[in-house]
Scaffold this motif. Structure first.
Motif, PDB file in Angstrom:
ATOM      1  N   MET A  94       3.471   1.584  -1.317  1.00  0.00           N
ATOM      2  CA  MET A  94       4.112   1.784  -2.596  1.00  0.00           C
ATOM      3  C   MET A  94       3.182   2.401  -3.606  1.00  0.00           C
ATOM      4  O   MET A  94       3.622   2.960  -4.597  1.00  0.00           O
ATOM      5  CB  MET A  94       4.588   0.434  -3.137  1.00  0.00           C
ATOM      6  N   PHE A  95       1.934   2.243  -3.350  1.00  0.00           N
ATOM      7  CA  PHE A  95       1.022   2.575  -4.428  1.00  0.00           C
ATOM      8  C   PHE A  95       0.330   3.883  -4.255  1.00  0.00           C
ATOM      9  O   PHE A  95      -0.104   4.227  -3.183  1.00  0.00           O
ATOM     10  CB  PHE A  95      -0.089   1.538  -4.496  1.00  0.00           C
TER      11      PHE A  95
ATOM     12  N   MET B 101       0.828  -1.192   0.000  1.00  0.00           N
ATOM     13  CA  MET B 101       0.000   0.000   0.000  1.00  0.00           C
ATOM     14  C   MET B 101       0.856   1.233   0.000  1.00  0.00           C
ATOM     15  O   MET B 101       0.534   2.217  -0.651  1.00  0.00           O
ATOM     16  CB  MET B 101      -0.892  -0.004   1.238  1.00  0.00           C
TER      17      MET B 101
ATOM     18  N   PHE C 295       2.152   6.948   1.702  1.00  0.00           N
ATOM     19  CA  PHE C 295       2.047   6.736   3.142  1.00  0.00           C
ATOM     20  C   PHE C 295       1.820   5.272   3.441  1.00  0.00           C
ATOM     21  O   PHE C 295       1.314   4.525   2.632  1.00  0.00           O
ATOM     22  CB  PHE C 295       0.937   7.576   3.744  1.00  0.00           C
TER      23      PHE C 295
ATOM     24  N   THR D  28      -2.764  10.385  -4.110  1.00  0.00           N
ATOM     25  CA  THR D  28      -2.475  10.529  -2.683  1.00  0.00           C
ATOM     26  C   THR D  28      -0.980  10.437  -2.460  1.00  0.00           C
ATOM     27  O   THR D  28      -0.264   9.779  -3.197  1.00  0.00           O
ATOM     28  CB  THR D  28      -3.155   9.410  -1.892  1.00  0.00           C
ATOM     29  N   PRO D  29      -0.556  11.075  -1.434  1.00  0.00           N
ATOM     30  CA  PRO D  29       0.867  10.992  -1.133  1.00  0.00           C
ATOM     31  C   PRO D  29       1.226   9.612  -0.614  1.00  0.00           C
ATOM     32  O   PRO D  29       0.387   8.834  -0.221  1.00  0.00           O
ATOM     33  CB  PRO D  29       1.057  12.040  -0.049  1.00  0.00           C
TER      34      PRO D  29
END
Lengths: 189, 379
Positions: B309-310, B307, B351, B348-349
Protein backbone atom coordinates in the motif's frame (compact mmCIF):
# COMPACT_ATOMS: atom_id res chain seq x y z
CA UNK A 1 -2.19 -23.15 17.98
CA UNK A 2 -5.44 -23.66 16.25
CA UNK A 3 -7.49 -21.86 18.76
CA UNK A 4 -4.98 -19.08 18.83
CA UNK A 5 -5.40 -18.62 15.13
CA UNK A 6 -9.09 -18.80 15.63
CA UNK A 7 -8.87 -16.01 18.11
CA UNK A 8 -6.52 -14.35 15.72
CA UNK A 9 -9.10 -14.29 12.99
CA UNK A 10 -11.50 -12.35 15.13
CA UNK A 11 -8.68 -10.09 16.14
CA UNK A 12 -7.77 -9.66 12.50
CA UNK A 13 -11.31 -8.63 11.74
CA UNK A 14 -11.12 -6.07 14.45
CA UNK A 15 -7.88 -4.79 13.08
CA UNK A 16 -9.31 -4.49 9.64
CA UNK A 17 -12.26 -2.59 10.89
CA UNK A 18 -9.98 -0.30 12.78
CA UNK A 19 -7.79 0.22 9.76
CA UNK A 20 -10.74 1.04 7.57
CA UNK A 21 -12.03 3.64 9.92
CA UNK A 22 -8.64 5.04 10.53
CA UNK A 23 -8.05 5.57 6.85
CA UNK A 24 -11.38 7.25 6.61
CA UNK A 25 -10.44 9.56 9.38
CA UNK A 26 -7.07 10.31 7.89
CA UNK A 27 -8.73 11.39 4.69
CA UNK A 28 -10.14 14.40 6.38
CA UNK A 29 -6.69 15.62 7.19
CA UNK A 30 -5.03 14.74 3.97
CA UNK A 31 -5.54 18.14 2.50
CA UNK A 32 -4.40 20.08 5.49
CA UNK A 33 -1.31 18.21 6.35
CA UNK A 34 0.95 18.95 3.49
CA UNK A 35 2.84 21.28 5.71
CA UNK A 36 5.91 20.20 7.53
CA UNK A 37 5.01 20.71 11.13
CA UNK A 38 5.06 17.27 12.54
CA UNK A 39 4.15 17.81 16.11
CA UNK A 40 1.43 20.35 15.70
CA UNK A 41 -0.43 19.10 12.74
CA UNK A 42 0.27 15.66 11.63
CA UNK A 43 0.83 13.72 14.75
CA UNK A 44 -2.36 14.77 16.51
CA UNK A 45 -4.25 14.19 13.31
CA UNK A 46 -3.00 10.68 13.03
CA UNK A 47 -3.50 9.95 16.64
CA UNK A 48 -6.97 11.41 16.72
CA UNK A 49 -8.06 9.48 13.70
CA UNK A 50 -6.70 6.34 15.24
CA UNK A 51 -8.45 7.02 18.51
CA UNK A 52 -11.74 7.74 16.88
CA UNK A 53 -11.40 4.63 14.80
CA UNK A 54 -10.62 2.34 17.66
CA UNK A 55 -13.31 3.85 19.81
CA UNK A 56 -15.89 3.53 17.12
CA UNK A 57 -15.21 -0.14 16.69
CA UNK A 58 -16.27 -0.70 20.27
CA UNK A 59 -18.66 2.16 20.48
CA UNK A 60 -21.98 0.78 21.55
CA UNK A 61 -20.65 -1.60 24.09
CA UNK A 62 -18.21 0.09 26.35
CA UNK A 63 -18.13 3.20 28.37
CA UNK A 64 -14.59 4.17 27.62
CA UNK A 65 -15.25 4.21 23.92
CA UNK A 66 -18.26 6.39 24.37
CA UNK A 67 -16.33 8.76 26.57
CA UNK A 68 -13.50 8.93 24.08
CA UNK A 69 -15.86 9.61 21.23
CA UNK A 70 -17.68 12.27 23.16
CA UNK A 71 -14.41 13.90 23.99
CA UNK A 72 -13.25 14.02 20.41
CA UNK A 73 -16.68 15.03 19.26
CA UNK A 74 -16.39 18.17 21.29
CA UNK A 75 -13.37 19.39 19.45
CA UNK A 76 -13.18 17.66 16.10
CA UNK A 77 -16.67 17.04 15.01
CA UNK A 78 -15.81 16.88 11.37
CA UNK A 79 -13.45 14.02 11.92
CA UNK A 80 -16.04 11.99 13.71
CA UNK A 81 -18.53 12.70 10.99
CA UNK A 82 -16.18 11.43 8.39
CA UNK A 83 -15.39 8.26 10.22
CA UNK A 84 -18.85 7.35 11.25
CA UNK A 85 -20.96 8.60 8.44
CA UNK A 86 -23.58 11.26 8.69
CA UNK A 87 -26.65 9.53 9.96
CA UNK A 88 -24.91 7.51 12.57
CA UNK A 89 -23.06 10.53 13.68
CA UNK A 90 -26.21 12.38 14.60
CA UNK A 91 -27.51 9.46 16.51
CA UNK A 92 -24.22 8.79 18.15
CA UNK A 93 -23.62 12.39 19.00
CA UNK A 94 -26.72 12.83 21.09
CA UNK A 95 -26.21 9.54 22.82
CA UNK A 96 -22.63 10.31 23.52
CA UNK A 97 -23.32 13.74 24.83
CA UNK A 98 -25.81 12.39 27.27
CA UNK A 99 -23.47 9.69 28.41
CA UNK A 100 -20.59 12.04 28.77
CA UNK A 101 -22.67 14.48 30.75
CA UNK A 102 -23.70 11.74 33.06
CA UNK A 103 -20.11 10.74 33.48
CA UNK A 104 -19.02 14.28 34.16
CA UNK A 105 -21.75 14.75 36.70
CA UNK A 106 -20.86 11.59 38.50
CA UNK A 107 -17.21 12.38 38.53
CA UNK A 108 -17.83 15.81 39.96
CA UNK A 109 -19.92 14.28 42.69
CA UNK A 110 -17.18 11.92 43.53
CA UNK A 111 -14.61 14.65 43.57
CA UNK A 112 -16.64 16.60 46.04
CA UNK A 113 -16.45 13.98 48.71
CA UNK A 114 -13.94 15.05 51.24
CA UNK A 115 -11.45 12.61 52.57
CA UNK A 116 -11.16 12.65 56.31
CA UNK A 117 -7.57 12.04 57.23
CA UNK A 118 -7.27 9.23 59.63
CA UNK A 119 -4.37 7.44 61.06
CA UNK A 120 -4.38 3.83 60.05
CA UNK A 121 -1.76 1.30 60.85
CA UNK A 122 -3.53 -1.98 60.38
CA UNK A 123 -2.18 -3.89 57.41
CA UNK A 124 -5.56 -4.53 55.91
CA UNK A 125 -6.42 -0.90 55.73
CA UNK A 126 -2.99 -0.08 54.38
CA UNK A 127 -3.56 -2.62 51.66
CA UNK A 128 -6.93 -1.14 51.01
CA UNK A 129 -5.44 2.31 50.73
CA UNK A 130 -2.88 1.09 48.25
CA UNK A 131 -5.53 -0.54 46.18
CA UNK A 132 -7.59 2.60 46.30
CA UNK A 133 -4.68 4.68 45.12
CA UNK A 134 -4.12 2.43 42.22
CA UNK A 135 -7.74 2.30 41.27
CA UNK A 136 -7.81 6.05 41.17
CA UNK A 137 -4.74 6.06 38.97
CA UNK A 138 -6.36 3.54 36.69
CA UNK A 139 -9.45 5.64 36.55
CA UNK A 140 -7.44 8.62 35.48
CA UNK A 141 -5.84 6.57 32.74
CA UNK A 142 -9.00 5.19 31.33
CA UNK A 143 -11.09 7.52 29.22
CA UNK A 144 -14.31 8.08 31.03
CA UNK A 145 -13.03 6.16 33.97
CA UNK A 146 -13.93 8.64 36.61
CA UNK A 147 -17.52 7.75 36.97
CA UNK A 148 -17.14 4.03 37.23
CA UNK A 149 -17.43 1.65 40.07
CA UNK A 150 -14.80 -0.98 40.63
CA UNK A 151 -16.56 -3.78 38.89
CA UNK A 152 -17.18 -2.00 35.65
CA UNK A 153 -13.79 -0.39 35.91
CA UNK A 154 -12.10 -3.72 35.60
CA UNK A 155 -14.36 -4.74 32.78
CA UNK A 156 -13.67 -1.57 30.91
CA UNK A 157 -9.96 -1.88 31.49
CA UNK A 158 -10.05 -5.32 29.97
CA UNK A 159 -11.74 -4.07 26.88
CA UNK A 160 -9.58 -1.00 26.69
CA UNK A 161 -6.38 -2.99 26.84
CA UNK A 162 -7.52 -5.22 24.03
CA UNK A 163 -8.45 -2.27 21.88
CA UNK A 164 -5.23 -0.46 22.64
CA UNK A 165 -3.32 -3.49 21.55
CA UNK A 166 -5.19 -3.63 18.31
CA UNK A 167 -4.45 0.00 17.73
CA UNK A 168 -0.78 -0.32 18.55
CA UNK A 169 -0.40 -3.40 16.44
CA UNK A 170 -1.96 -1.93 13.35
CA UNK A 171 -0.05 1.30 13.67
CA UNK A 172 3.17 -0.54 14.16
CA UNK A 173 2.65 -2.66 11.12
CA UNK A 174 1.90 0.40 9.14
CA UNK A 175 5.05 2.07 10.28
CA UNK A 176 7.07 -1.07 9.81
CA UNK A 177 5.71 -1.60 6.36
CA UNK A 178 6.64 1.83 5.29
CA UNK A 179 10.04 1.38 6.80
CA UNK A 180 10.59 -1.93 5.06
CA UNK A 181 9.60 -0.40 1.82
CA UNK A 182 11.95 2.45 2.25
CA UNK A 183 14.83 0.21 3.22
CA UNK A 184 14.26 -2.11 0.30
CA UNK A 185 14.23 0.72 -2.11
CA UNK A 186 17.21 2.19 -0.48
CA UNK A 187 19.09 -1.00 -1.14
CA UNK A 188 18.07 -1.04 -4.71
CA UNK A 189 19.86 2.14 -5.48
CA UNK B 1 -37.67 -32.07 48.20
CA UNK B 2 -38.64 -29.97 51.15
CA UNK B 3 -36.93 -32.37 53.42
CA UNK B 4 -33.82 -32.20 51.41
CA UNK B 5 -33.93 -28.45 51.54
CA UNK B 6 -34.23 -28.48 55.25
CA UNK B 7 -31.53 -31.05 55.44
CA UNK B 8 -29.17 -28.93 53.46
CA UNK B 9 -29.88 -25.92 55.58
CA UNK B 10 -29.56 -27.68 58.84
CA UNK B 11 -26.36 -29.16 57.79
CA UNK B 12 -25.07 -25.70 57.68
CA UNK B 13 -23.12 -26.01 54.53
CA UNK B 14 -23.95 -23.62 51.91
CA UNK B 15 -22.52 -24.14 48.61
CA UNK B 16 -21.66 -21.09 46.85
CA UNK B 17 -18.25 -22.21 47.62
CA UNK B 18 -18.65 -24.80 44.96
CA UNK B 19 -19.03 -22.01 42.58
CA UNK B 20 -16.75 -19.43 43.82
CA UNK B 21 -13.83 -21.35 45.16
CA UNK B 22 -13.33 -24.63 43.40
CA UNK B 23 -14.68 -23.31 40.22
CA UNK B 24 -12.32 -20.44 40.32
CA UNK B 25 -9.64 -22.93 41.09
CA UNK B 26 -10.61 -24.87 38.02
CA UNK B 27 -10.73 -21.73 36.05
CA UNK B 28 -7.26 -20.89 37.09
CA UNK B 29 -6.03 -24.26 36.03
CA UNK B 30 -7.67 -23.92 32.68
CA UNK B 31 -6.29 -20.50 32.19
CA UNK B 32 -2.85 -21.33 33.22
CA UNK B 33 -2.68 -24.50 31.28
CA UNK B 34 -3.82 -22.80 28.16
CA UNK B 35 -1.63 -19.84 28.73
CA UNK B 36 1.37 -21.94 29.47
CA UNK B 37 0.91 -24.08 26.42
CA UNK B 38 0.50 -21.15 24.15
CA UNK B 39 3.30 -19.24 25.62
CA UNK B 40 5.67 -22.12 25.23
CA UNK B 41 4.58 -22.58 21.72
CA UNK B 42 5.58 -19.18 20.66
CA UNK B 43 8.43 -17.93 22.68
CA UNK B 44 10.36 -16.66 19.75
CA UNK B 45 7.41 -15.15 18.16
CA UNK B 46 6.97 -13.41 21.42
CA UNK B 47 10.37 -11.89 21.29
CA UNK B 48 10.39 -10.87 17.72
CA UNK B 49 6.84 -10.21 17.10
CA UNK B 50 4.56 -8.26 19.25
CA UNK B 51 2.07 -10.97 18.88
CA UNK B 52 -1.33 -9.99 19.80
CA UNK B 53 -1.62 -11.63 23.09
CA UNK B 54 -5.24 -12.25 23.00
CA UNK B 55 -4.49 -14.94 20.53
CA UNK B 56 -2.51 -16.81 23.07
CA UNK B 57 -4.84 -16.52 25.87
CA UNK B 58 -6.81 -19.44 26.87
CA UNK B 59 -10.20 -18.96 28.03
CA UNK B 60 -10.58 -15.37 28.71
CA UNK B 61 -10.08 -14.59 25.07
CA UNK B 62 -12.80 -16.86 23.98
CA UNK B 63 -14.99 -14.27 25.48
CA UNK B 64 -13.27 -11.49 23.67
CA UNK B 65 -13.31 -13.57 20.56
CA UNK B 66 -16.98 -14.11 20.71
CA UNK B 67 -17.31 -10.52 21.59
CA UNK B 68 -15.31 -9.34 18.68
CA UNK B 69 -16.44 -11.76 16.06
CA UNK B 70 -20.05 -10.83 16.27
CA UNK B 71 -21.47 -7.41 15.63
CA UNK B 72 -20.97 -5.08 18.50
CA UNK B 73 -24.41 -5.34 19.99
CA UNK B 74 -24.53 -9.04 20.24
CA UNK B 75 -20.92 -8.96 21.14
CA UNK B 76 -21.78 -6.86 24.04
CA UNK B 77 -24.40 -9.24 25.18
CA UNK B 78 -22.23 -12.27 25.01
CA UNK B 79 -19.30 -10.43 26.49
CA UNK B 80 -21.11 -9.12 29.47
CA UNK B 81 -23.09 -12.25 29.74
CA UNK B 82 -19.97 -14.30 29.84
CA UNK B 83 -18.34 -12.02 32.26
CA UNK B 84 -21.42 -12.17 34.32
CA UNK B 85 -21.22 -15.86 34.61
CA UNK B 86 -18.78 -16.32 37.40
CA UNK B 87 -20.25 -13.60 39.50
CA UNK B 88 -23.82 -14.67 39.20
CA UNK B 89 -22.74 -18.03 40.27
CA UNK B 90 -21.20 -16.45 43.24
CA UNK B 91 -23.85 -13.89 43.66
CA UNK B 92 -26.72 -15.90 44.76
CA UNK B 93 -28.54 -14.75 47.69
CA UNK B 94 -30.28 -17.41 49.54
CA UNK B 95 -33.52 -16.25 50.91
CA UNK B 96 -32.91 -17.24 54.39
CA UNK B 97 -35.27 -16.52 57.17
CA UNK B 98 -38.00 -15.96 54.76
CA UNK B 99 -37.39 -19.23 53.19
CA UNK B 100 -40.60 -20.89 54.02
CA UNK B 101 -40.96 -24.59 53.94
CA UNK B 102 -43.18 -24.53 50.97
CA UNK B 103 -40.82 -22.44 48.94
CA UNK B 104 -39.76 -24.14 45.86
CA UNK B 105 -36.66 -23.49 44.76
CA UNK B 106 -34.16 -24.50 42.68
CA UNK B 107 -31.92 -21.86 43.21
CA UNK B 108 -28.61 -21.58 42.11
CA UNK B 109 -26.60 -21.04 39.52
CA UNK B 110 -26.47 -20.46 36.07
CA UNK B 111 -29.29 -18.23 36.04
CA UNK B 112 -30.46 -19.14 32.71
CA UNK B 113 -30.28 -21.66 30.00
CA UNK B 114 -28.59 -19.47 27.47
CA UNK B 115 -25.81 -18.78 29.88
CA UNK B 116 -25.58 -22.40 30.76
CA UNK B 117 -25.24 -23.34 27.15
CA UNK B 118 -22.53 -20.87 26.63
CA UNK B 119 -20.91 -21.95 29.78
CA UNK B 120 -20.91 -25.55 28.80
CA UNK B 121 -19.26 -24.70 25.57
CA UNK B 122 -16.35 -23.22 27.36
CA UNK B 123 -14.41 -25.63 29.42
CA UNK B 124 -14.12 -22.80 31.79
CA UNK B 125 -17.43 -23.39 33.36
CA UNK B 126 -17.83 -27.01 32.62
CA UNK B 127 -16.10 -27.93 35.77
CA UNK B 128 -18.09 -25.42 37.67
CA UNK B 129 -21.28 -26.91 36.43
CA UNK B 130 -20.70 -30.30 37.82
CA UNK B 131 -20.55 -29.76 41.51
CA UNK B 132 -23.54 -27.49 41.60
CA UNK B 133 -25.37 -29.89 39.40
CA UNK B 134 -24.84 -32.67 41.83
CA UNK B 135 -25.85 -30.42 44.60
CA UNK B 136 -28.93 -29.17 42.98
CA UNK B 137 -30.23 -32.58 42.30
CA UNK B 138 -31.43 -32.46 45.80
CA UNK B 139 -33.04 -29.14 45.47
CA UNK B 140 -33.77 -28.61 41.87
CA UNK B 141 -37.18 -28.86 40.49
CA UNK B 142 -37.70 -30.22 37.07
CA UNK B 143 -37.72 -26.91 35.30
CA UNK B 144 -34.75 -24.68 34.85
CA UNK B 145 -36.42 -21.78 36.47
CA UNK B 146 -34.06 -19.94 38.62
CA UNK B 147 -34.55 -17.09 40.92
CA UNK B 148 -32.32 -14.13 40.92
CA UNK B 149 -32.23 -11.54 43.55
CA UNK B 150 -29.95 -8.80 42.57
CA UNK B 151 -28.06 -7.14 45.26
CA UNK B 152 -26.14 -5.06 42.87
CA UNK B 153 -27.74 -2.87 40.32
CA UNK B 154 -24.84 -3.39 38.02
CA UNK B 155 -25.88 -6.95 37.52
CA UNK B 156 -29.34 -6.05 36.59
CA UNK B 157 -28.59 -5.36 32.98
CA UNK B 158 -27.46 -8.64 31.50
CA UNK B 159 -29.94 -10.66 33.38
CA UNK B 160 -33.02 -9.05 32.03
CA UNK B 161 -31.42 -9.32 28.65
CA UNK B 162 -30.77 -12.98 28.91
CA UNK B 163 -34.14 -13.99 30.08
CA UNK B 164 -34.79 -17.55 30.81
CA UNK B 165 -37.71 -19.14 29.09
CA UNK B 166 -39.53 -19.37 32.33
CA UNK B 167 -39.27 -15.71 32.87
CA UNK B 168 -40.08 -14.71 29.38
CA UNK B 169 -43.74 -15.13 29.89
CA UNK B 170 -43.79 -12.87 32.86
CA UNK B 171 -42.84 -9.56 31.41
CA UNK B 172 -44.82 -7.43 33.84
CA UNK B 173 -43.39 -9.30 36.75
CA UNK B 174 -39.89 -9.11 35.44
CA UNK B 175 -40.37 -5.43 34.93
CA UNK B 176 -41.28 -5.11 38.52
CA UNK B 177 -38.36 -7.20 39.45
CA UNK B 178 -36.00 -5.05 37.50
CA UNK B 179 -37.15 -2.00 39.30
CA UNK B 180 -36.82 -3.72 42.55
CA UNK B 181 -33.35 -4.84 41.71
CA UNK B 182 -32.22 -1.40 41.02
CA UNK B 183 -32.73 -0.23 44.54
CA UNK B 184 -29.72 -1.16 46.44
CA UNK B 185 -29.56 -1.93 50.05
CA UNK B 186 -32.61 -0.61 51.78
CA UNK B 187 -34.87 -2.69 49.69
CA UNK B 188 -32.89 -5.87 50.01
CA UNK B 189 -34.88 -7.20 52.85
CA UNK B 190 -38.03 -5.93 51.31
CA UNK B 191 -37.33 -7.61 48.04
CA UNK B 192 -36.44 -10.78 49.73
CA UNK B 193 -39.67 -10.80 51.58
CA UNK B 194 -41.54 -9.91 48.48
CA UNK B 195 -39.79 -12.68 46.73
CA UNK B 196 -40.78 -15.11 49.36
CA UNK B 197 -44.31 -13.90 49.36
CA UNK B 198 -44.62 -14.02 45.68
CA UNK B 199 -43.02 -17.37 45.51
CA UNK B 200 -45.34 -18.73 48.05
CA UNK B 201 -48.27 -17.16 46.37
CA UNK B 202 -47.75 -18.05 42.81
CA UNK B 203 -47.35 -21.72 42.80
CA UNK B 204 -46.36 -22.15 39.25
CA UNK B 205 -44.79 -18.81 38.48
CA UNK B 206 -41.27 -18.26 39.55
CA UNK B 207 -39.22 -15.15 39.36
CA UNK B 208 -35.54 -15.38 38.73
CA UNK B 209 -33.47 -14.64 41.74
CA UNK B 210 -29.82 -14.94 42.40
CA UNK B 211 -29.06 -16.78 45.51
CA UNK B 212 -25.89 -16.23 47.35
CA UNK B 213 -25.17 -18.86 49.82
CA UNK B 214 -23.06 -18.10 52.78
CA UNK B 215 -20.18 -20.33 53.34
CA UNK B 216 -19.81 -22.23 56.51
CA UNK B 217 -18.88 -20.06 59.41
CA UNK B 218 -19.49 -16.79 57.70
CA UNK B 219 -21.92 -14.05 58.42
CA UNK B 220 -25.14 -14.40 56.61
CA UNK B 221 -26.64 -10.99 56.82
CA UNK B 222 -27.49 -9.37 53.59
CA UNK B 223 -24.79 -6.77 53.67
CA UNK B 224 -21.90 -9.11 54.03
CA UNK B 225 -23.39 -11.43 51.50
CA UNK B 226 -23.73 -8.64 49.06
CA UNK B 227 -20.23 -7.56 49.78
CA UNK B 228 -18.97 -11.03 49.28
CA UNK B 229 -20.82 -11.33 46.03
CA UNK B 230 -19.34 -8.10 44.87
CA UNK B 231 -15.89 -9.15 45.91
CA UNK B 232 -16.25 -12.43 44.07
CA UNK B 233 -17.22 -10.55 41.00
CA UNK B 234 -14.28 -8.26 41.26
CA UNK B 235 -11.93 -11.15 41.82
CA UNK B 236 -13.23 -12.96 38.81
CA UNK B 237 -12.64 -9.97 36.60
CA UNK B 238 -9.24 -9.40 38.10
CA UNK B 239 -8.28 -12.91 37.15
CA UNK B 240 -9.24 -12.24 33.59
CA UNK B 241 -7.13 -9.14 33.63
CA UNK B 242 -4.26 -11.05 35.05
CA UNK B 243 -4.41 -13.44 32.20
CA UNK B 244 -4.48 -10.65 29.73
CA UNK B 245 -1.64 -8.58 31.00
CA UNK B 246 1.69 -10.29 30.55
CA UNK B 247 3.56 -11.11 33.66
CA UNK B 248 0.68 -10.79 36.02
CA UNK B 249 0.20 -14.44 36.58
CA UNK B 250 2.88 -14.81 39.14
CA UNK B 251 1.98 -11.76 41.08
CA UNK B 252 -0.33 -12.16 43.97
CA UNK B 253 -2.04 -9.31 45.65
CA UNK B 254 -4.42 -6.87 44.19
CA UNK B 255 -2.23 -3.83 44.55
CA UNK B 256 0.67 -5.32 42.64
CA UNK B 257 -1.54 -6.64 39.92
CA UNK B 258 -3.15 -3.27 39.57
CA UNK B 259 0.29 -1.78 39.37
CA UNK B 260 1.16 -4.02 36.48
CA UNK B 261 -2.07 -3.24 34.76
CA UNK B 262 -1.51 0.45 35.11
CA UNK B 263 1.99 0.12 33.74
CA UNK B 264 0.71 -1.85 30.83
CA UNK B 265 -1.99 0.64 29.97
CA UNK B 266 0.45 3.50 30.23
CA UNK B 267 2.93 1.71 28.05
CA UNK B 268 0.31 1.06 25.43
CA UNK B 269 -0.80 4.64 25.43
CA UNK B 270 2.76 5.82 25.10
CA UNK B 271 3.25 3.50 22.21
CA UNK B 272 0.26 4.93 20.46
CA UNK B 273 1.67 8.40 20.88
CA UNK B 274 5.06 7.37 19.68
CA UNK B 275 3.78 5.49 16.68
CA UNK B 276 1.55 8.30 15.63
CA UNK B 277 4.48 10.67 15.79
CA UNK B 278 6.57 8.29 13.77
CA UNK B 279 3.90 7.91 11.17
CA UNK B 280 3.54 11.63 11.00
CA UNK B 281 7.24 11.96 10.36
CA UNK B 282 7.40 9.30 7.71
CA UNK B 283 4.54 10.78 5.80
CA UNK B 284 3.77 7.85 3.65
CA UNK B 285 1.72 8.16 0.59
CA UNK B 286 -0.75 5.40 0.66
CA UNK B 287 -1.61 3.88 -2.63
CA UNK B 288 -4.42 1.84 -1.53
CA UNK B 289 -4.70 -1.07 -3.77
CA UNK B 290 -7.43 -3.01 -2.18
CA UNK B 291 -7.65 -5.57 -4.90
CA UNK B 292 -4.14 -6.44 -4.10
CA UNK B 293 -5.08 -6.59 -0.48
CA UNK B 294 -7.83 -9.04 -1.12
CA UNK B 295 -5.71 -11.06 -3.44
CA UNK B 296 -2.87 -11.35 -1.05
CA UNK B 297 -4.74 -13.60 1.30
CA UNK B 298 -3.24 -16.99 1.08
CA UNK B 299 -0.07 -17.38 2.97
CA UNK B 300 1.15 -13.87 2.74
CA UNK B 301 1.50 -11.67 5.66
CA UNK B 302 -0.43 -8.57 6.31
CA UNK B 303 2.77 -6.70 6.25
CA UNK B 304 2.91 -7.46 2.60
CA UNK B 305 -0.31 -5.68 2.24
CA UNK B 306 0.89 -2.74 4.11
CA UNK B 307 3.97 -2.59 2.08
CA UNK B 308 2.05 -2.86 -1.08
CA UNK B 309 0.00 0.00 0.00
CA UNK B 310 2.78 2.30 0.71
CA UNK B 311 5.04 4.36 -1.30
CA UNK B 312 6.66 6.25 1.41
CA UNK B 313 7.57 9.71 0.52
CA UNK B 314 10.32 10.57 2.80
CA UNK B 315 11.19 14.02 3.74
CA UNK B 316 14.77 14.97 4.23
CA UNK B 317 14.89 15.22 7.94
CA UNK B 318 17.91 13.47 9.18
CA UNK B 319 20.01 10.39 9.07
CA UNK B 320 18.89 6.91 8.52
CA UNK B 321 19.11 5.18 11.75
CA UNK B 322 20.37 1.69 11.20
CA UNK B 323 19.03 0.32 14.38
CA UNK B 324 15.50 0.82 13.45
CA UNK B 325 14.66 -2.83 13.12
CA UNK B 326 15.83 -3.51 16.59
CA UNK B 327 13.81 -0.64 17.73
CA UNK B 328 10.61 -2.15 16.49
CA UNK B 329 11.27 -5.22 18.45
CA UNK B 330 11.95 -3.25 21.53
CA UNK B 331 8.87 -1.20 21.17
CA UNK B 332 6.87 -3.71 22.99
CA UNK B 333 8.93 -3.41 26.11
CA UNK B 334 8.71 0.28 26.32
CA UNK B 335 10.71 2.60 24.31
CA UNK B 336 12.56 5.79 24.04
CA UNK B 337 11.58 8.37 21.61
CA UNK B 338 13.79 8.56 18.63
CA UNK B 339 13.36 11.05 15.97
CA UNK B 340 12.78 9.10 12.82
CA UNK B 341 14.40 10.50 9.78
CA UNK B 342 15.35 9.41 6.42
CA UNK B 343 17.56 11.19 4.06
CA UNK B 344 16.06 10.12 0.84
CA UNK B 345 13.04 10.78 -1.09
CA UNK B 346 11.57 7.85 -2.84
CA UNK B 347 8.91 7.26 -5.28
CA UNK B 348 8.37 3.66 -6.03
CA UNK B 349 5.60 2.01 -7.87
CA UNK B 350 3.09 -0.02 -6.12
CA UNK B 351 4.27 -3.53 -5.57
CA UNK B 352 3.91 -6.37 -3.22
CA UNK B 353 6.99 -8.25 -2.32
CA UNK B 354 7.09 -11.40 -0.34
CA UNK B 355 9.29 -10.29 2.42
CA UNK B 356 10.53 -11.74 5.59
CA UNK B 357 9.39 -9.09 7.89
CA UNK B 358 9.88 -9.82 11.50
CA UNK B 359 6.41 -8.61 12.05
CA UNK B 360 4.77 -10.97 9.67
CA UNK B 361 1.88 -12.94 10.81
CA UNK B 362 -0.66 -15.20 9.37
CA UNK B 363 -3.51 -13.51 7.70
CA UNK B 364 -5.44 -16.53 6.65
CA UNK B 365 -8.68 -15.07 7.84
CA UNK B 366 -8.13 -12.00 5.84
CA UNK B 367 -11.50 -11.91 4.27
CA UNK B 368 -11.30 -8.22 3.99
CA UNK B 369 -14.63 -6.54 4.05
CA UNK B 370 -13.01 -3.58 2.41
CA UNK B 371 -14.49 -2.34 -0.75
CA UNK B 372 -12.26 -2.87 -3.69
CA UNK B 373 -11.54 0.56 -4.86
CA UNK B 374 -8.40 2.44 -5.24
CA UNK B 375 -7.64 5.26 -2.95
CA UNK B 376 -4.75 7.52 -3.09
CA UNK B 377 -4.02 9.38 -0.04
CA UNK B 378 -1.28 11.39 1.34
CA UNK B 379 -0.92 11.64 4.98
Amino acid sequence: MKSSTMCNSSVVLLKQEFLKKWIKGLHTYSNFNKNMSIMDRRKPAIKLSADVAIASTRKPATRWSRALMADILGTNRILVEQVLGRKQDMRAASGLMKCSKKILRRSSLIARRRVVPRRVTEPSSIARKLVKNRTSVLKSLLPGGEGMDEVSLIQETLDYIVSLRVQVDVMRRLAAGSLEESLCDHHQF
Amino acid sequence: MLNSVRFARNFGEYRVASLSKPSSHFRNLDFRRNCASRLTMEPKAEATQPHFRSGEMGFGLDEIHSLISGPPETGRNSFTALLELPPPQAVQLLVKEDFPAKHLPPPIFPSNIGLIDRASKRSFFASADNPPASNTILLASSSMKVEIVKQEPTDSQPHPNSASPAVSDQSPKSGKRKEREKKVKESNKKSKKVVANEASEDGGKKLPYVHVRARRGQATDSHSLAERARREKINARMKLLQELVPGCNKISGTAMVLDEIINHVQALQRQVEFLSMRLAAVNPRIDFNLDALLAAESGSSIDNDYMGMFTPTIWPEGQINGNRQLEYQQLWQGDELRQPGWSREEDTPNFITPETSHLSYDSSANSAPLHSSQLKMEL
